[in-house]
Write an enzyme that holds these catalytic residues in place. Sequence first.
Site, mmCIF file in Angstrom:
data_model
loop_
_atom_site.group_PDB
_atom_site.id
_atom_site.type_symbol
_atom_site.label_atom_id
_atom_site.label_comp_id
_atom_site.label_asym_id
_atom_site.label_seq_id
_atom_site.Cartn_x
_atom_site.Cartn_y
_atom_site.Cartn_z
ATOM 1 C CD GLU A 165 0.643 -12.655 2.836
ATOM 2 O OE1 GLU A 165 1.520 -11.901 3.325
ATOM 3 O OE2 GLU A 165 0.266 -13.693 3.387
ATOM 4 C CD GLN A 195 5.567 -20.354 1.851
ATOM 5 O OE1 GLN A 195 5.854 -19.206 2.171
ATOM 6 N NE2 GLN A 195 6.026 -20.915 0.762
ATOM 7 C CG HIS A 201 5.294 -17.866 6.547
ATOM 8 N ND1 HIS A 201 5.561 -16.911 7.503
ATOM 9 C CD2 HIS A 201 6.099 -17.565 5.492
ATOM 10 C CE1 HIS A 201 6.487 -16.080 7.045
ATOM 11 N NE2 HIS A 201 6.812 -16.445 5.826
ATOM 12 N N GLY A 240 0.813 -1.211 0.000
ATOM 13 C CA GLY A 240 0.000 0.000 0.000
ATOM 14 C C GLY A 240 0.849 1.265 0.000
ATOM 15 C CB THR A 275 14.463 -15.633 8.941
ATOM 16 O OG1 THR A 275 14.692 -15.529 7.531
ATOM 17 C CG2 THR A 275 15.807 -15.572 9.643
ATOM 18 N NE ARG A 304 9.955 -19.897 2.954
ATOM 19 C CZ ARG A 304 9.737 -18.611 3.169
ATOM 20 N NH1 ARG A 304 8.512 -18.116 3.072
ATOM 21 N NH2 ARG A 304 10.735 -17.815 3.475
ATOM 22 C CG HIS A 328 8.534 -20.445 7.253
ATOM 23 N ND1 HIS A 328 9.626 -20.991 7.893
ATOM 24 C CD2 HIS A 328 9.004 -19.408 6.527
ATOM 25 C CE1 HIS A 328 10.708 -20.305 7.549
ATOM 26 N NE2 HIS A 328 10.360 -19.333 6.726
HETATM 27 C C1 LIG Z 1 6.899 -13.077 10.264
HETATM 28 C C2 LIG Z 1 6.944 -12.891 8.766
HETATM 29 C C3 LIG Z 1 8.163 -12.790 8.117
HETATM 30 C C4 LIG Z 1 8.218 -12.643 6.738
HETATM 31 N N1 LIG Z 1 9.440 -12.545 6.130
HETATM 32 C C5 LIG Z 1 9.498 -12.365 4.789
HETATM 33 C C6 LIG Z 1 10.752 -12.214 4.135
HETATM 34 O O1 LIG Z 1 11.813 -12.186 4.740
HETATM 35 N N2 LIG Z 1 10.745 -12.079 2.787
HETATM 36 C C7 LIG Z 1 9.601 -12.067 2.050
HETATM 37 O O2 LIG Z 1 9.659 -11.927 0.840
HETATM 38 N N3 LIG Z 1 8.398 -12.173 2.671
HETATM 39 C C8 LIG Z 1 8.320 -12.319 4.004
HETATM 40 N N4 LIG Z 1 7.090 -12.427 4.608
HETATM 41 C C9 LIG Z 1 5.885 -12.172 3.808
HETATM 42 C C10 LIG Z 1 5.741 -10.669 3.569
HETATM 43 O O3 LIG Z 1 6.252 -9.968 4.672
HETATM 44 C C11 LIG Z 1 4.296 -10.264 3.345
HETATM 45 O O4 LIG Z 1 3.723 -11.052 2.331
HETATM 46 C C12 LIG Z 1 4.179 -8.802 2.920
HETATM 47 O O5 LIG Z 1 4.922 -7.973 3.778
HETATM 48 C C13 LIG Z 1 2.727 -8.371 2.879
HETATM 49 O O6 LIG Z 1 2.671 -7.007 2.616
HETATM 50 P P1 LIG Z 1 1.313 -6.297 2.256
HETATM 51 O O7 LIG Z 1 1.628 -4.869 2.072
HETATM 52 O O8 LIG Z 1 0.641 -7.024 1.162
HETATM 53 O O9 LIG Z 1 0.383 -6.501 3.549
HETATM 54 P P2 LIG Z 1 0.607 -6.135 5.102
HETATM 55 O O10 LIG Z 1 1.959 -5.677 5.410
HETATM 56 O O11 LIG Z 1 0.064 -7.297 5.847
HETATM 57 O O12 LIG Z 1 -0.349 -4.889 5.303
HETATM 58 C C14 LIG Z 1 -1.751 -4.985 5.243
HETATM 59 C C15 LIG Z 1 -2.337 -3.615 5.503
HETATM 60 O O13 LIG Z 1 -3.744 -3.656 5.305
HETATM 61 C C16 LIG Z 1 -4.396 -2.987 6.346
HETATM 62 N N5 LIG Z 1 -5.757 -3.527 6.463
HETATM 63 C C17 LIG Z 1 -6.144 -4.828 6.426
HETATM 64 N N6 LIG Z 1 -7.480 -4.916 6.574
HETATM 65 C C18 LIG Z 1 -7.944 -3.648 6.719
HETATM 66 C C19 LIG Z 1 -9.230 -3.083 6.907
HETATM 67 N N7 LIG Z 1 -10.318 -3.830 7.023
HETATM 68 N N8 LIG Z 1 -9.326 -1.751 7.013
HETATM 69 C C20 LIG Z 1 -8.232 -0.959 6.931
HETATM 70 N N9 LIG Z 1 -6.980 -1.454 6.748
HETATM 71 C C21 LIG Z 1 -6.857 -2.766 6.631
HETATM 72 C C22 LIG Z 1 -3.521 -3.235 7.551
HETATM 73 O O14 LIG Z 1 -3.741 -2.286 8.554
HETATM 74 C C23 LIG Z 1 -2.131 -3.106 6.930
HETATM 75 O O15 LIG Z 1 -1.757 -1.759 6.868
HETATM 76 C C24 LIG Z 1 7.023 -12.582 5.985
HETATM 77 C C25 LIG Z 1 5.804 -12.663 6.623
HETATM 78 C C26 LIG Z 1 5.759 -12.842 7.991
HETATM 79 C C27 LIG Z 1 4.411 -13.000 8.640
#
Ligand SMILES: Cc1cc2nc3c(=O)[nH]c(=O)nc-3n(C[C@H](O)[C@H](O)[C@H](O)COP(=O)(O)OP(=O)(O)OC[C@H]3O[C@@H](n4cnc5c(N)ncnc54)[C@H](O)[C@@H]3O)c2cc1C
Length: 555
Positions: free
Chosen positions: A359, A225, A335, A15, A239, A271, A227
Amino acid sequence: MIIHDVLIVGAGLAGMRAAVAVPSHLNVGIISKVHPVRSHSVAAEGGINAAIRADDSWENHMYDTVKGSDWLGDQDAIEVLCKSAPEDIMTLEKMGALFSRTADGQIAQRNFGGLGYPRTCYVADRTGHALVHLLYEQLIKSAAKVYEEWYVCSLIVEEGICCGVIALNLFTGELETLRAKSVILATGGYGRVYLISTNGLINTGDGMAMAYEAGVPLQDLEFVQFHPTTLKSTGILITEGARGEGGYLFNSRGERFMEKYAPNAMELASRDVVSRAEYEEIMAGRGVDGCVMLDLRHLGKRKIMEKLPQIWELSLTYAGVDPIEAPIPITPGVHYSMGGIPTNTQCETPMPGLFAAGECASASVHGANRLGGNALMETIVYGRRAGEYAAQYAEKNEIKGISDQHLNAQADRIKKLMGKKDGERIGVIREAIGTLMAEHFGISRTKERMEQGQAKLAALRARIPDIGLRDKGKIFNLELIEALQLQSIMDLAEVLAAGATVREESRGAHARPDFPKRDDENWMKHTLAYKTEEGPRLEYKPVTITTIPPAERKY
Ligand SMILES: Cc1cc2nc3c(=O)[nH]c(=O)nc-3n(C[C@H](O)[C@H](O)[C@H](O)COP(=O)(O)OP(=O)(O)OC[C@H]3O[C@@H](n4cnc5c(N)ncnc54)[C@H](O)[C@@H]3O)c2cc1C
């Protein structure tokens, strides 16, 4: 009433990257149910993949990703990801990303699972933290209006076109209508459909549920997935970088069991392969207290403290094990959400005016199994593209008139929830859904178990209308948010279950002992689920194959 040219739901990496990519003459709004830096992206640990070295290539990155996806990924989308990744990494670098370095000052890269080349750029084992703060700075520098701690309840759709959202301002408890020429969903994954997960508690897949409610199909939700390395009971992530830096996996007999399952890649197979191997060892009685052991001792204190400082701390705090001195007990854990809202390479969903990235989207670059390090790259490449294409759409379209019915419908929904006091407790139902999903839709899935799981889900669905809220306050009513999130979880659990039960093959993360082989003839296709009164209706869509024909997958 609030009006924007481009409105973004979700302020994680996808976002925020989208917001920063919208040209500055357009008026951007970005909404998040938590403060942006508390989005789950901040927890990412191991790194982000890009072919930035002369002896690597985007074609190799693409091949590894297609193979990792078990040939369910769309190759046009994967090509865009891998081709754009090097330049997008350089853009982050210019914004000020503090990537870890080699001795000669280059961006350092580490090994990760399923990669034929050490291609994962990183910031120690806190990559997400560094990138989220970097993009938050960029967001604040931009003119975008940030609505933090606002919960989006639904999309506004008029004549099949998305033209805004209805959101609850948590500070006031008031519902607000936000209108826009284009809307981007960047709401993250659905890991919390399961009780124990590496995901933040907020990862309830709201954006997907909203799109589904509005008539957009959901794609491939059965691919979840697991992990290979999470801490038992808490599900906290260790990690893949720990194996990337040279960590070994052992069973109770002291065997490096990956020799049997992936003799070439060993601990760095993809994985799904490593998680299944661990599961089989544990089921065969070669586990240690329901776990296998991740051994880092041979890396030595210096390397552990320099490359994996957070892992050292998490393991010590949450498992009571100092990885410098003893192996860490780990188990496979939920995960990542491979499935989501279907998009093309321009981040367009099937609904005009609605875009998706990160995601919550299914472009699909991960297919049946995501490679570590590719999700962060997806948030950056596709987040940027979502911003660019949603901006182009906004330039060409007008703000549409909307009726009051959208706000009224959400007001009624909330009134109903607030009306009851002594009904079912939200936590009880959420826990029951999360537990059954792990039991019936885990690493190994049989028809019988999945059908039992579906019956249990139906019984829980029937209890949801009886939920009662104890908190009747308006200001920061988090119990109300829990109730709304529970409705998202319920819908997504049903879609996941429906897709999984009928998919009679084993592919990537979807493993069925009753159908142990991948079946390209019948099942090399994406699942699409549409919402109906009777539950999800399934259709299928072909996978896009461009240059890499399906082949057997060995590591
Ligand atoms: C512990 C962990 C470690 C990871 N490590 C890695 C890594 O090393 N390398 C890699 O490639 N991937 C990694 N991943 C996966 C990766 O981090 C995520 O897939 C990615 O960061 C998701 O980003 P995003 O912006 O799509 O969503 P997110 O970062 O999950 O953000 C979602 C946003 O949506 C908002 N939102 C949701 N619902 C609502 C609603 N109803 N109203 C208003 N706002 C809402 C939330 O507030 C948030 O701001 C990891 C995941 C985890 C859980």
